[in-house]
Scaffold this active site. Structure first.
Site, PDB file in Angstrom:
ATOM      1  N   CYS A  74      21.456   5.214  19.019  1.00 54.49           N
ATOM      2  CA  CYS A  74      22.050   4.374  17.752  1.00 54.49           C
ATOM      3  C   CYS A  74      22.401   2.932  18.330  1.00 54.49           C
ATOM      4  CB  CYS A  74      22.962   5.190  17.055  1.00 54.49           C
ATOM      5  SG  CYS A  74      22.591   6.785  17.056  1.00 54.49           S
ATOM      6  N   ARG A 127      17.287  -0.053  18.126  1.00 55.63           N
ATOM      7  CA  ARG A 127      17.568   1.094  18.671  1.00 55.63           C
ATOM      8  C   ARG A 127      17.574   2.335  17.771  1.00 55.63           C
ATOM      9  NH1 ARG A 127      20.619   0.223  22.986  1.00 55.63           N
ATOM     10  NH2 ARG A 127      21.551   2.096  23.009  1.00 55.63           N
ATOM     11  N   TRP A 145      19.834   6.529  14.819  1.00 55.08           N
ATOM     12  CA  TRP A 145      18.422   7.112  15.104  1.00 55.08           C
ATOM     13  C   TRP A 145      18.936   8.751  15.151  1.00 55.08           C
ATOM     14  CZ3 TRP A 145      16.216  10.399  18.854  1.00 55.08           C
ATOM     15  CH2 TRP A 145      14.734  10.236  18.855  1.00 55.08           C
ATOM     16  N   ASN A 162      27.208   6.667  19.467  1.00 50.88           N
ATOM     17  CA  ASN A 162      26.009   6.589  19.921  1.00 50.88           C
ATOM     18  C   ASN A 162      25.930   7.760  21.234  1.00 50.88           C
ATOM     19  OD1 ASN A 162      23.468   5.952  20.997  1.00 50.88           O
ATOM     20  ND2 ASN A 162      23.971   4.479  22.241  1.00 50.88           N
ATOM     21  N   GLY A 163      24.880   8.719  20.849  1.00 52.19           N
ATOM     22  CA  GLY A 163      25.040   9.505  22.171  1.00 52.19           C
ATOM     23  C   GLY A 163      24.837  10.783  21.336  1.00 52.19           C
ATOM     24  N   GLU A 216      -2.095   1.784  28.740  1.00 47.31           N
ATOM     25  CA  GLU A 216      -1.276   0.798  27.905  1.00 47.31           C
ATOM     26  C   GLU A 216      -1.743   0.404  26.555  1.00 47.31           C
ATOM     27  OE1 GLU A 216       1.709   0.044  27.619  1.00 47.31           O
ATOM     28  OE2 GLU A 216       1.699  -2.063  26.650  1.00 47.31           O
ATOM     29  N   LYS A 221      -0.223   1.617  22.922  1.00 45.74           N
ATOM     30  CA  LYS A 221       0.183   0.640  22.056  1.00 45.74           C
ATOM     31  C   LYS A 221      -0.531   0.660  20.545  1.00 45.74           C
ATOM     32  CE  LYS A 221       2.771  -0.912  23.472  1.00 45.74           C
ATOM     33  NZ  LYS A 221       3.536  -1.260  24.671  1.00 45.74           N
ATOM     34  N   GLU A 250       1.109   3.993  18.660  1.00 48.46           N
ATOM     35  CA  GLU A 250       2.168   3.765  18.289  1.00 48.46           C
ATOM     36  C   GLU A 250       2.350   2.857  16.978  1.00 48.46           C
ATOM     37  OE1 GLU A 250       5.455   2.287  20.982  1.00 48.46           O
ATOM     38  OE2 GLU A 250       4.029   1.165  22.129  1.00 48.46           O
ATOM     39  N   HIS A 298     -15.883  14.689  33.333  1.00 45.16           N
ATOM     40  CA  HIS A 298     -14.987  15.808  33.635  1.00 45.16           C
ATOM     41  C   HIS A 298     -14.510  16.590  32.539  1.00 45.16           C
ATOM     42  CE1 HIS A 298     -15.871  15.312  37.910  1.00 45.16           C
ATOM     43  NE2 HIS A 298     -15.342  14.155  37.921  1.00 45.16           N
ATOM     44  N   LYS A 310      13.698   1.535  20.332  1.00 46.50           N
ATOM     45  CA  LYS A 310      13.372   0.833  21.610  1.00 46.50           C
ATOM     46  C   LYS A 310      14.058   1.370  22.706  1.00 46.50           C
ATOM     47  CE  LYS A 310      12.083  -3.562  22.994  1.00 46.50           C
ATOM     48  NZ  LYS A 310      10.647  -3.270  23.286  1.00 46.50           N
TER      49      LYS A 310
HETATM   50  C1  F6R Z   1       5.971   1.450  24.197  1.00 52.68           C
HETATM   51  C2  F6R Z   1       7.191   1.278  24.587  1.00 52.68           C
HETATM   52  C3  F6R Z   1       8.156   2.505  25.334  1.00 52.68           C
HETATM   53  C4  F6R Z   1       9.024   2.131  26.294  1.00 52.68           C
HETATM   54  C5  F6R Z   1       9.634   3.439  26.843  1.00 52.68           C
HETATM   55  C6  F6R Z   1      10.496   3.067  28.009  1.00 52.68           C
HETATM   56  O1  F6R Z   1       5.596   0.367  23.756  1.00 52.68           O
HETATM   57  O2  F6R Z   1       8.139   0.513  24.234  1.00 52.68           O
HETATM   58  O3  F6R Z   1       7.008   3.496  25.713  1.00 52.68           O
HETATM   59  O4  F6R Z   1       8.177   1.600  27.372  1.00 52.68           O
HETATM   60  O5  F6R Z   1      10.486   4.184  25.885  1.00 52.68           O
HETATM   61  O6  F6R Z   1      11.557   2.231  27.804  1.00 52.68           O
HETATM   62  P1  F6R Z   1      12.317   1.315  28.981  1.00 52.68           P
HETATM   63  O7  F6R Z   1      11.353   0.342  29.397  1.00 52.68           O
HETATM   64  O8  F6R Z   1      13.413   0.495  28.009  1.00 52.68           O
HETATM   65  O9  F6R Z   1      12.792   2.109  29.767  1.00 52.68           O
END
Ligand code: F6R
Length: 615
Positions: free
Chosen positions: A2, A27, A74, A98-99, A488, A492, A495, A511, A610
């Site tokens: 959060c 967050r 969150w 938060n936690g 990657e 993207k 998500e 395979h 995030k």
């Molecule tokens: C994907 C994304 C997540 C972060 C992952 C790690 O677009 O943003 O997969 O890459 O949660 O986050 P960090 O880099 O902050 O450790």
């Protein structure tokens, strides 16, 4: 996961709290709340949903208050409802968190037996009642002293992770905070003190920050703060200055943060390179890279731990670090690594890669590596973050604040920083001659302008997106360094647009995944002219022979690929070193434009946050 904020000073209105929470909405964004303390008592407003829902209730809050706290949630324990939204109140105490409180069940039973009534399903409410209970037990001293002592006693009973913001009607000019495991920073300006989960919330008010460490309690007043350990031992640490600015956190005319941040790939790469390459002497500047104090010449192996997009950046770096520095590199998902048997020693460099610097799994992985004797390095984007604090050395990626929940420019900056690290290792281990090192440095400095050219593809990719928005599933393939780029791209896409996507090393197709190929399957094939080109093209032929649809990403003058593909994205001509930076751009744009076409929430996709500070 959060976001928490707190204020104490001459007076702040509801919009101050809302704006600070907006900066932390990345967050978590399923419910939110604000509490403001005035001489008339405490006013609390909470709402389910995004901050826009809480905004509708702001006029119910006082026009100004000298002390207040705010929260964007969150959900972990209890659904995202108004009732479960923070802050939670117990008598004079109002608290947000938060936690995760791991031992909340036992505490809840004890507190219920003592007559406390629980109004929410959260673990946090336990902390509010526990603190209240401890407060009532304190018999001497001022309310402030009693609350401090109650807080010391309460936090020592809690297991799990927390960053608390606490106000109390008996202490109307003081804000309290405590931290274990969850991020917390303190900001200080003239006559005002702040607390928050991250510096982004506060940069418009101050650049002076102090990172709170685990097992610390902070008492904030308008004119200063005091820090002590959970045992009551005073702590003294200086504030440090952060160079981020407000404009870096605005959309700057773009429709979404994500689009702005994709367009910031070149600057993120350029800033990450800046000052680290000494072209005159042909050397990597180890001090600027943040690795001067690591014994790079004596290492026997490198392990990299990370999650999500950061993991893919790490996977990509394996190719060039092994190639240039001739040292074995293992890349692990932090969530797996932390539970595996450790085999590190003092000749192992463990690198934690993380945009936020707060990801719980990555933090635990690197802590465990350090405890087992490894050298540790944090490659993080947020200065002063927890992962950096827990490593021997820190190398910043310098992408600037990344607000869009899906990581984009941070990926480009991470790959750049890891590339520099590979060259630094090569330099110290003398595995590349001076000519080889200088040639690669020359290549790196070309990347920002070439990536800028690749961004010119945005318009044509926007048109392509129309064709793919109806797909229910896509495959991505690539070989060598293009495989992590494919991973990657597929992450993207799923998500952002909620379309199922998977990525495979192209050689793996036969395979198993080739069974999925028919006329309904589109395969995004990454095939720039590199050492693997012929083999990748053979894979494309195999897909075509089975009726699959090909969206190829290759060099712009590749007539053969153009002919083979149903759709073709041509990146500007560049060397093999630069190609992964170039193919990433169209994949980020493709995911972005498909999501826009589908109308999903691009900057805040469902169920995501995030900064993943829970396991
Ligand atoms: C994907 C994304 C997540 C972060 C992952 C790690 O677009 O943003 O997969 O890459 O949660 O986050 P960090 O880099 O902050 O450790």
């Amino acid at each position: 996961m959060c976001g928490v904020i707190g204020y104490v000073g001459g007076g702040a209105g509801p919009s101050f709290f809302l704006n600070a929470l907006r900066r932390l909405e990345y967050r978590g964004y399923d419910s939110a709340g604000i509490a403001m303390l005035t001489p008339d008592g405490v006013a609390i407003e909470r709402a389910e949903g995004k901050l826009s829902q809480l905004e509708k209730k702001l006029d119910k809050l006082p026009a100004s208050a000298k002390v207040g706290i705010g929260h964007t949630r969150w959900a972990t324990h209890g659904k995202p409802t108004e009732n479960n939204a923070h802050p939670h109140r117990s008598g004079p105490i109002v608290l947000l968190h938060n936690g995760i409180i791991e031992n909340y069940r036992q505490l809840k039973e004890d507190l219920t037996a003592r007559g406390y009534k629980f109004l929410s399903e959260t673990d946090t409410e336990v902390a509010a009642h526990l603190l209240h209970d401890e407060y009532l037990r304190q018999k001497s001293g001022s309310p402030e002293e009693r609350l401090r002592s109650a807080l010391r006693s309460a936090v020592r009973q809690l297991k799990g992770a927390f960053a608390f913001g606490i106000i109390c009607t008996d202490t109307p000019e003081t804000l309290f905070a405590a931290k274990l495991g969850s991020p917390l920073v303190i900001g200080q300006a003239d006559g005002e003190s702040y607390m928050a989960s991250g510096i982004t919330a506060l940069v418009e008010h101050t650049r002076q920050f102090l990172v709170v460490e685990d097992h610390e309690i902070v008492m904030l007043k308008p004119d200063g703060i005091s820090v002590e350990s959970f045992e009551g031992k005073p702590v003294s640490r200086p504030f440090s200055k952060v160079e981020w600015s407000v404009s870096m956190m605005e959309k700057g005319g773009y429709r979404h943060f994500m689009l702005k941040e994709i367009h910031e790939h070149p600057i993120a790469i350029a800033q990450t390179l800046n000052g680290r390459i000494e072209r005159d002497s042909g050397r990597i500047n180890l001090a600027d890279l943040g690795v001067a104090k690591l014994p790079l010449g004596n290492l026997q192996r490198v392990q990299i731990v990370a999650c999500g997009t950061s993991y893919y950046a790490a996977l990509l770096s394996k190719y060039f670090i092994e190639n240039h520095a001739k040292i074995p590199v293992e890349v692990d998902l932090a969530s797996e690594y932390r539970y595996r048997t450790s085999t590190v020693n003092a000749q192992t460099l463990v690198i934690a890669v993380s945009q936020s610097g707060e990801t719980a799994d990555t933090l635990q992985a690197v802590k465990s590596a350090r405890a087992n004797g490894a050298q540790t390095l944090a490659v993080v984007n947020v200065p002063g973050s927890t992962i950096a604090h827990n490593c021997h050395a820190e190398s910043l990626t310098k992408a600037g604040p990344e607000i869009g929940v899906a990581s984009t420019k941070a990926f480009a900056a991470q790959v750049t920083a890891l590339y520099l690290l590979g060259l630094a290792l090569a330099q110290e281990r003398q595995t590349l001659g001076q000519a080889g090192l200088s040639m690669l440095m020359d290549e790196l400095v070309k990347i920002p302008s070439l990536v800028e050219k690749a961004l010119g593809l945005s318009e044509s990719i926007e048109k392509l997106a129309n064709r793919y928005q109806q797909n229910t599933s896509l495959l991505f393939i690539g070989r060598g360094p293009q495989w992590p780029v494919a991973l990657e791209g597929s992450l993207k896409l799923k998500e952002l647009s909620y379309i199922h996507a998977e990525a495979y090393a192209a050689g793996e197709l036969k395979h198993g995944p080739i069974a999925l190929i028919d006329e309904n399957m589109t395969v995004v094939c990454l095939a720039p002219r590199d050492s693997y080109y012929e083999k990748t093209v053979s894979n494309i032929e195999e897909i075509k022979a089975r009726g699959g649809r090909i969206l190829a990403v290759g060099q712009e003058n590749d007539a053969h690929l153009l002919d083979l593909a149903d759709d073709f994205i041509g990146i500007p001509e560049c060397s093999e070193t630069i190609q992964p930076f170039m193919t990433t751009v169209p994949l980020h744009l493709l995911a972005y434009w498909i999501a826009v076409r589908k109308g999903t929430d691009v900057d805040q996709p469902r169920n995501l946050a995030k900064s993943v500070t829970v396991e």
